[in-house]
Motif scaffolding. Structure first.
Motif, PDB file in Angstrom:
ATOM      1  N   ASP A  29     -12.889 -64.555  -6.131  1.00 14.86           N
ATOM      2  CA  ASP A  29     -13.025 -65.318  -7.371  1.00 14.86           C
ATOM      3  C   ASP A  29     -14.488 -65.622  -7.646  1.00 14.86           C
ATOM      4  O   ASP A  29     -15.365 -65.229  -6.892  1.00 14.86           O
ATOM      5  CB  ASP A  29     -12.187 -66.600  -7.306  1.00 14.86           C
ATOM      6  N   MET A  74     -14.251 -70.971 -14.135  1.00 12.70           N
ATOM      7  CA  MET A  74     -13.172 -71.635 -13.410  1.00 12.70           C
ATOM      8  C   MET A  74     -12.729 -72.923 -14.097  1.00 12.70           C
ATOM      9  O   MET A  74     -11.945 -73.690 -13.543  1.00 12.70           O
ATOM     10  CB  MET A  74     -13.592 -71.884 -11.970  1.00 12.70           C
ATOM     11  N   THR A 143      -8.312 -69.698 -12.118  1.00 15.18           N
ATOM     12  CA  THR A 143      -8.789 -68.622 -11.246  1.00 15.18           C
ATOM     13  C   THR A 143      -8.565 -67.275 -11.929  1.00 15.18           C
ATOM     14  O   THR A 143      -8.085 -67.207 -13.055  1.00 15.18           O
ATOM     15  CB  THR A 143      -8.027 -68.622  -9.909  1.00 15.18           C
TER      16      THR A 143
END
Ligand code: CO
Ligand code: CO
Ligand code: CO
Length: 329
Positions: A29, A74, A143
């Protein structure tokens, strides 16, 4: 280094498990997320690189916007930043560095964050970037692993900046020729991040070094879905297309292409130049957002009304099939 090199190396090392680590290095991520309390998690990220434009102030703005971007991807809010500087003190006037730092500070302040320090070393080659800490509610972390079948995919900035920077380095174009791209690279993903939080967004990532296809591939694999991208809907810089037609392509494109090869189904009628653009490594690219399809048009309208005029629906999410990505013309 190529995609996932650090993650591969770390796999072989013992590391400490911690239930408060919501997003760690195992997930590919954008940033790490660590829970401090029921209300607050911190989002941490770091990014730095060599100049991609000649103007030091612009380079500073771009490098800082790029570093801040992982927090925005995010759904977080940047709060503090630290400078990372490598500089050839003996060979280059410090005024040049001051301009870089000034550009970076401009973006840190625009983000509503504060500079809390930094670290510099002497180096043959200039490198600049930031380490950024942000905050996010632990239940509101976005995410790259949540994309759902039937979602639409939205991209918020044009692509092709790697090709343009290569043309600039080679002296084929000037900074004036890529003025618009410089402004977009220096633009924060703040607005896009705030807007997406008002919609049914299931996944997000920002488009940087692995190119549009590489980052889409990460999202598809992490979400266990197949993503179809319609190449004709992807916003790009016309000048980048021109340069790619002349064979002006950054080295990173080739590693991005080979990394994707086995997992991407490419329609044979797809324009080869367009494929170069889709795999072109980006700097400070836009957000790639997976949102419930019925809300996508409205969200694009909203993004456009707030100045993100190239925002487009570029594809859709499907149930997982043989390939992670399908590129249609
Ligand atoms: Co990122
Ligand atoms: Co990053
Ligand atoms: Co230090």
């Amino acid at each position: 280094m190529g995609p996932g090199v650090l993650a591969e190396l770390l796999k072989e090392l013992p590391f400490r498990e911690d239930p408060r680590l919501l997003v760690g290095h195992e997930q590919s991520d954008d940033a790490g997320v660590y829970i401090l309390s029921d209300e607050t998690a911190i989002v941490q990220t770091i990014d730095f690189f060599t100049p991609i434009v000649n103007d030091p102030y612009d380079f500073g703005r771009i490098a800082a916007a790029n570093a801040l971007s992982d927090v925005y991807a995010m759904g977080g809010t940047p709060i503090t930043a630290m400078n990372i500087v490598c500089f050839p003190v003996k060979h280059l006037d410090l005024h040049y560095l001051k301009e870089i730092l000034k550009g970076g500070l401009n973006k840190i302040h625009e983000a509503g964050a504060v500079l809390v320090g930094g670290h510099s070393i002497e180096d043959e080659e200039i490198k600049y970037g930031l380490s950024v800490t942000g905050i996010v509610h632990p239940n509101k972390v976005i995410t790259n692993s949540g994309a759902r079948p039937n979602d639409a995919l939205i991209l918020t900035k044009p692509i092709g900046t790697g090709i343009l920077a290569t043309g600039l380095k080679g002296g084929i174009i000037t900074e004036d020729d890529m003025f618009e791209a410089i402004e977009w690279m220096a633009a924060l993903n703040k607005e896009a991040s705030e807007i997406m939080q008002d919609y049914s967004v299931s996944a997000c990532t920002d488009i940087t070094g692995f190119g549009l296809i590489g980052h889409t591939l990460e999202m598809a694999r992490a979400s266990s879905v197949t993503i179809e991208i319609s190449a004709s809907l992807v916003p790009f810089y016309p000048k980048a297309y021109e340069l790619a037609s002349m064979g002006i392509i950054p080295a990173g494109t080739y590693s991005n292409k080979s990394f994707c090869e086995k997992l991407v189904a490419i329609d044979p009628s797809l324009d080869k130049i367009m494929l170069d653009i889709l795999t072109d490594p980006q700097t400070s690219g836009g957000l790639l957002i997976s949102v419930k399809e019925p809300e996508a048009e409205l969200m694009v309208e909203k993004l456009k009304s707030r100045g993100l005029i190239y925002s487009s629906i570029i594809g859709k999410v499907k149930k997982q099939s043989e390939f992670s990505i399908i590129i249609s013309p």
